[in-house]
Structures are given as structure tokens and as C-alpha cells.
Design a protein around this motif. Structure first.
Motif, PDB file in Angstrom:
ATOM      1  N   GLY A  59       0.806  -1.201   0.000  1.00 11.95           N
ATOM      2  CA  GLY A  59       0.000   0.000   0.000  1.00 11.95           C
ATOM      3  C   GLY A  59       0.843   1.257   0.000  1.00 11.95           C
ATOM      4  O   GLY A  59       1.612   1.521  -0.927  1.00 11.95           O
ATOM      5  N   VAL A  60       0.735   2.055   1.061  1.00 13.31           N
ATOM      6  CA  VAL A  60       1.460   3.318   1.162  1.00 13.31           C
ATOM      7  C   VAL A  60       2.833   3.108   1.818  1.00 13.31           C
ATOM      8  O   VAL A  60       3.579   4.072   1.990  1.00 13.31           O
ATOM      9  CB  VAL A  60       0.609   4.345   1.946  1.00 13.31           C
ATOM     10  CG1 VAL A  60       1.281   5.704   2.052  1.00 13.31           C
ATOM     11  CG2 VAL A  60      -0.746   4.523   1.254  1.00 13.31           C
ATOM     12  N   ALA A  84       6.059   7.328  -4.042  1.00 13.75           N
ATOM     13  CA  ALA A  84       5.311   6.471  -4.977  1.00 13.75           C
ATOM     14  C   ALA A  84       6.129   6.160  -6.233  1.00 13.75           C
ATOM     15  O   ALA A  84       5.598   6.119  -7.334  1.00 13.75           O
ATOM     16  CB  ALA A  84       3.973   7.113  -5.347  1.00 13.75           C
ATOM     17  N   GLY A 133      -0.877   2.237  -5.025  1.00 11.88           N
ATOM     18  CA  GLY A 133      -0.113   1.740  -3.893  1.00 11.88           C
ATOM     19  C   GLY A 133       0.782   0.590  -4.309  1.00 11.88           C
ATOM     20  O   GLY A 133       0.699   0.078  -5.425  1.00 11.88           O
ATOM     21  N   HIS A 154      -0.917  -3.588  -5.129  1.00  5.89           N
ATOM     22  CA  HIS A 154      -2.370  -3.682  -4.936  1.00  5.89           C
ATOM     23  C   HIS A 154      -2.820  -5.081  -5.357  1.00  5.89           C
ATOM     24  O   HIS A 154      -2.441  -5.575  -6.428  1.00  5.89           O
ATOM     25  CB  HIS A 154      -3.087  -2.625  -5.763  1.00  5.89           C
ATOM     26  CG  HIS A 154      -4.535  -2.485  -5.409  1.00  5.89           C
ATOM     27  ND1 HIS A 154      -5.484  -3.427  -5.773  1.00  5.89           N
ATOM     28  CD2 HIS A 154      -5.209  -1.525  -4.712  1.00  5.89           C
ATOM     29  CE1 HIS A 154      -6.669  -3.049  -5.329  1.00  5.89           C
ATOM     30  NE2 HIS A 154      -6.528  -1.905  -4.677  1.00  5.89           N
ATOM     31  N   PRO A 191       0.740   7.585  -2.900  1.00  6.71           N
ATOM     32  CA  PRO A 191      -0.211   6.852  -3.736  1.00  6.71           C
ATOM     33  C   PRO A 191      -1.623   7.402  -3.566  1.00  6.71           C
ATOM     34  O   PRO A 191      -1.961   7.977  -2.520  1.00  6.71           O
ATOM     35  CB  PRO A 191      -0.108   5.414  -3.216  1.00  6.71           C
ATOM     36  CG  PRO A 191       1.240   5.327  -2.591  1.00  6.71           C
ATOM     37  CD  PRO A 191       1.488   6.693  -2.002  1.00  6.71           C
ATOM     38  N   VAL A 221      -3.956   6.810  -0.392  1.00  5.22           N
ATOM     39  CA  VAL A 221      -3.588   7.306   0.928  1.00  5.22           C
ATOM     40  C   VAL A 221      -4.819   7.727   1.721  1.00  5.22           C
ATOM     41  O   VAL A 221      -5.796   8.247   1.165  1.00  5.22           O
ATOM     42  CB  VAL A 221      -2.580   8.472   0.794  1.00  5.22           C
ATOM     43  CG1 VAL A 221      -3.245   9.723   0.218  1.00  5.22           C
ATOM     44  CG2 VAL A 221      -1.888   8.778   2.110  1.00  5.22           C
TER      45      VAL A 221
END
Length: 417
Positions: free
Chosen positions: A21-22, A37, A45, A48, A393, A396
Motif C-alpha cells: 500500500g502506502v 510512490a 499503492g 495492490h 499513492p 492514501v
């Protein structure tokens, strides 16, 4: 024993082991809040699940279907799907691998279609590192120094960078458009000018949004002189600015759109889009390439589009971008060395200046390093390295924005102590 080139400079000391993810996680298990990112690439992210699954399925069936030899379904589906999000009338696509390649493809098309040779770019632009794209790039001398002579036929006009000039936005727009008219009268005659190539937000040049009035002025002059308006949406596209395309903030319709970065959530893929009637004016054989439109990258891009739509990521970029912008302004209010905060959506920047108004790259570097020490990954930009940018990303959350802002406040305090 082979090593990486010593010319490669790492922005952070992180040795990434995996991404979620982040966050990036290093080999020791430390989690880092990633507000880079991959320079605006991992729009959905890191890893994913939908993008991962789509890529895994595609790897098991067809990895490389060279698209001037055979056709494959992911490329056809992606082309159809992009037609739903591209500006009206831009209904033909050509795929390559990187932003630089796509920019050069747009320049080639513009020169063929208009039978004119000159390209006008704008001060602070970044369009890539390959020889043609570097000739269009003025974000910093490091991208073009020592490799000349560069591609001829490039003219550079001012960009309305209001903070740099110390003017209001309206004053900067009037100046930039007046100087563009002067350039067309003194350097590149309209009959010799194929295209204006512009970023809706300067990227490497400092995260400076193009005011709507400036893009409207470019559109009017392009129409008057028969010049093509090419929007370099490599960094601003795919929801980054809180609209699907960065130019949508102005309502101006481009003739050609260049896209890459967030298109495939980390897989190499880029494209140019133009009206079919314009694309047909390119010369036969002028478009092609070995890896362009790779099947796995196309599958990832299709999944990226699904995630953006299903999770409302364009709206999230607008909402979280406003939250981030407001928080950055509050930090700046307590630290005079932060002279300007600006950006659109999840493309935000803080510019550092000395008390007498000069660029302050030293403080920017210290703030950047202090943020990294505290677990927040950021990047710098601007001609002098005086700007720190945040590009999280599009997934977020508000909690993650607030965490980043807390770290940033500590980092700026440490840098200016």
C-alpha cells in the motif's frame, strides 16, 4: 565484481524488501511511509491485490506479444478502456515503455503532421532524459549538460512561475503569454512551429501548477497559428492532481496527451493519444518498438483503471490533496524558510527560501533527510533542489496524511533549528 554506476544517486538509504500500500518495508522489517510512490508511479499503492492478480494471470498465459508482429487481447482491451477516460476526440493510441519515449513519439508525430520543425517548451520543463527529450528539458542543467549538441528546433518560453518572479499569478500569466508572442515574432515563426509541449504542473521544475489562464492562452494561440498543443501528463495523469488529467483543471482540450508513470502501477508502459485523423498524418513506419504495449503491463494498466474507478481514487486524491495542502500551509506558517506551498491533488510541494528570497537548497536537503530519518520518504526537485515534494499513492488515507504531516513538521523544525 560488477557494481551499479557511481552516477546513480539514491534519494534515501532504504533497501526495500517489499511494498504494501502506502508503505515500503526494508530488510530489517522497518516500515517507511512512502510519499514518493516511485516518482508518482505506484498510483494504486505498492502491490495492490488486483494489480498483482492481473499481472500473475497474464504472466501465466502470454508475457510478450510483440505488437507489430502479433496482436494480443490485453492491448486491445486497454485501448478500448482508455477511450473512456481520454479527452473527447483523442481516439488513437500508440504505446511505448517510458515517458521519454512517449514524448519523443509526440514530437515526431507533431513534426510529421504539421510539416513544421520547431517545438516550443516552457522554462522549468521536464520531458525526459533521452537525447530528444533532454533537448526539451529545462528543469535543470544536470539533465542536458555535457551531451550537446542537442536536438535542434527547440525554443524555450517562460512558464508563469509566480513565486519565482515575485509576482501575482495574473502578472506571471500575462508576462509568460506576452513573452511567448515575442518568441513567435523573434525566434520561431508560427509557420515553423509544430507544437507547444507543456506540463499541466511542472514536475522536476518545482511542482508549479500551470494557471488555467495560461493554458487557455496556449490553446488560443495554438488554434490561431495551427500549432499542436501537447500535454505532457506523464506525472499529472491518472488522477494524480484530483482530476483524471491535470489539464482538466483548466478546461482546455489538448491535441495530444502523453501518459506514463501511474498508468500501470509500476509496470513500464507509456502512450500518446491523439485524434485518429492526426495520427494518420504520421509517416508510415514512424511508430513501433520491441517492448511497447507489453501484455503484462497492459494487464496491470487495466487493473489500475478498475481500482481507480472502484475505489474512487480520483476523488480521494482531491480530498486527501486538500488535506495535505492545508497541513503543509500550517507547517509553513510556523517556519518562514518555507516560502511557498503549492500543488494540485496529491502532488504537493514546499519551497524553501532564504530570508532575502533566494532559493535555499541546504534547508530543503536537511528537511528531506530529517523526514527520512523519521520514517517518511520524500523527494526534492526544483532547479536548485530547493523544493521538497510529496507524491503519495492515490489510496492514501487521512490518517496517513496526518502522520506524514506530523513527521514533516518535526523535520522542518529540525532543519531550521
Amino acid at each position: 565484481m560488477a557494481t551499479l554506476s557511481p552516477l546513480l544517486q539514491q534519494a534515501t538509504p532504504v533497501l526495500a524488501d517489499r511494498g504494501e500500500g502506502v508503505h515500503l518495508i526494508d530488510e530489517d522489517g522497518r516500515r517507511w511511509l512512502d510519499f514518493t510512490a516511485g516518482i508518482g508511479v505506484t498510483s494504486t499503492g505498492h502491490c495492490h491485490p488486483k494489480v498483482v492478480a492481473a499481472a500473475q494471470r497474464q504472466v501465466a498465459t502470454l508475457i510478450h506479444g510483440q505488437y507489430t508482429t502479433v496482436m494480443h487481447r490485453p492491448l486491445l482491451r486497454l485501448t478500448e478502456r482508455l477511450g473512456e477516460v481520454l479527452p473527447d476526440g483523442l481516439d488513437a493510441l500508440f504505446y511505448v515503455n517510458s515517458g521519454s519515449e512517449a514524448v519523443e513519439a509526440a514530437v515526431r508525430l507533431a513534426r510529421h503532421a504539421t510539416a513544421r520543425q520547431n517545438i516550443v517548451v516552457f522554462q522549468g520543463s521536464f520531458h525526459g532524459r533521452t537525447m530528444g527529450a533532454a533537448a526539451l528539458t529545462t528543469a535543470g542543467t544536470k539533465f542536458r549538460a555535457g551531451i550537446g549538441p542537442l536536438m535542434p528546433g527547440v525554443a524555450v518560453a517562460p512558464f508563469p512561475y509566480a513565486y519565482h518572479y515575485g509576482w501575482s499569478e495574473d502578472e506571471a500569466v500575462r508576462f509568460a503569454l506576452r513573452e511567448l508572442d515575442h518568441l513567435l515574432a523573434t525566434v520561431s515563426h508560427p509557420d515553423d512551429t509544430a507544437a507547444f509541449v507543456v506540463e499541466p504542473v511542472l514536475g522536476e521544475g518545482g511542482y508549479v501548477p500551470a494557471p488555467p489562464g495560461f493554458l487557455e492562452g496556449l490553446r488560443e494561440r495554438a488554434d490561431r497559428h495551427g500549432v499542436l498543443l501537447v500535454m505532457d501528463e506523464v506525472q499529472t495523469g491518472f488522477g494524480r492532481t484530483g482530476r483524471f488529467w491535470g489539464h482538466e483543471h483548466s478546461g482546455v482540450r489538448p491535441d495530444v496527451v502523453v501518459t506514463a508513470k501511474g498508468l500501470a502501477s509500476g509496470f513500464p508502459l507509456s502512450a500518446i493519444a491523439a485524434p485518429a485523423a492526426l495520427m494518420e498524418r504520421g509517416r508510415p513506419g514512424s511508430q513501433g518498438g520491441t517492448y511497447g504495449g507489453n501484455a503484462v503491463a497492459c494487464a496491470a494498466a487495466l487493473a489500475t483503471l478498475e481500482v481507480i474507478e472502484e475505489e474512487g481514487l480520483v476523488a480521494n486524491a482531491a480530498e486527501m490533496g486538500a488535506r495535505l495542502h492545508d497541513g503543509l500551509r500550517k507547517v509553513a506558517a510556523d517556519h518562514p524558510r518555507v516560502g511557498d506551498v503549492r500543488g494540485l491533488g496529491l502532488m504537493q510541494a514546499s519551497e524553501f527560501s532564504t530570508p532575502d528570497g533566494e532559493p535555499d537548497p541546504g534547508t530543503a536537503r536537511r528537511a528531506h533527510a530529517a523526514a527520512v530519518e523519521r520514517g517518511l520518504l520524500l523527494l526534492t526537485c526544483g532547479a536548485y533542489g530547493q523544493v521538497v515534494r510529496m507524491i503519495p499513492p492515490l489510496i492514501v488515507t487521512g490518517e496517513q496524511i496526518d502522520e506524514a504531516l506530523s513527521i514533516w513538521s518535526e523535520a522542518v523544525t529540525a532543519a531550521t533549528r
